[in-house]
Design an enzyme around this catalytic site. Sequence first.
Site, PDB file in Angstrom:
ATOM      1  N   PRO A  21      -5.367  -0.550  -8.194  1.00 58.95           N
ATOM      2  CA  PRO A  21      -4.942  -1.322  -9.371  1.00 58.95           C
ATOM      3  C   PRO A  21      -4.702  -2.775  -8.972  1.00 58.95           C
ATOM      4  O   PRO A  21      -3.999  -3.039  -7.994  1.00 58.95           O
ATOM      5  CB  PRO A  21      -3.638  -0.634  -9.785  1.00 58.95           C
ATOM      6  N   GLN A  75      -1.177   3.194 -13.240  1.00 62.00           N
ATOM      7  CA  GLN A  75      -0.101   3.014 -12.266  1.00 62.00           C
ATOM      8  C   GLN A  75       1.153   2.508 -12.961  1.00 62.00           C
ATOM      9  O   GLN A  75       1.085   1.633 -13.821  1.00 62.00           O
ATOM     10  CB  GLN A  75      -0.519   2.036 -11.167  1.00 62.00           C
ATOM     11  N   CYS A 105       4.428  -2.884  -4.375  1.00 65.57           N
ATOM     12  CA  CYS A 105       4.236  -4.273  -4.816  1.00 65.57           C
ATOM     13  C   CYS A 105       5.262  -5.183  -4.148  1.00 65.57           C
ATOM     14  O   CYS A 105       6.471  -4.949  -4.247  1.00 65.57           O
ATOM     15  CB  CYS A 105       4.356  -4.369  -6.328  1.00 65.57           C
ATOM     16  N   GLY A 206      -5.868  -1.573   2.135  1.00 66.41           N
ATOM     17  CA  GLY A 206      -5.591  -2.875   2.725  1.00 66.41           C
ATOM     18  C   GLY A 206      -6.786  -3.454   3.456  1.00 66.41           C
ATOM     19  O   GLY A 206      -7.307  -2.849   4.379  1.00 66.41           O
TER      20      GLY A 206
END
Length: 221
Positions: A21, A75, A105, A206
């Site tokens: 997302p 999400q 986040c 990542g």
Amino acid sequence: MQKVQPFASLGLPKNPLILAPLAGVSDHPFRRVCSANGADLTYVEMISATAMLYASARTFDMLKRHESEGILGVQITGPNADQLGRAVEMLGKMPFDTIDINMGCPVKKVVKTGCGSAILKDPERVLETVRAACQATDKPVSAKFRLGWDKQSRNAVEVAQAIEAGGAAWMTIHGRTRADDYGVPVDLQGIREVKKSVSIPVIGNGNLFQTIDADQMRAYT
């Protein structure tokens, strides 16, 4: 422990390629482009549980699903288990196939409300939050998190085990701490340690910009 493979029930391959997302990016035209180019599962960008409970028109606009979309998740993040559970109950009645809890986040305005990676400071709250979400819906629930708040408090294994104990179907680990933001290389060893600590599937995240990045992460972890 027996390995659990929850993806088949959604029509996903054993090792799916998932579109993360992306705030301000993951609208339905973008999701459809990514699906057409190989994404097995896409997500609506992170939604605020608080905004849902206050019936934010902008938030509900973000939750619209295009009729041509394939397998789609959403999400959610929230400041406590109660709010998140109530929001997940609402999402469970919408046309989404799976629901992910954002616990990673790093953005300051998100963290200061107790959402996103703020939860990493309290593994017991992680457990309560995942459990509340799983009890609120019959749809598969997952969680995305980071290696810890900072390098002095890397607790990813403890958080991963709390996510599993709460009933999540799988988890996604971003290979940095909250303090790292996006400014340091992804720690593949940290992801590997998480993978070894639980029996449910673990998705690595990542700095995956090309095929070789994903191949190297999977091979190492």
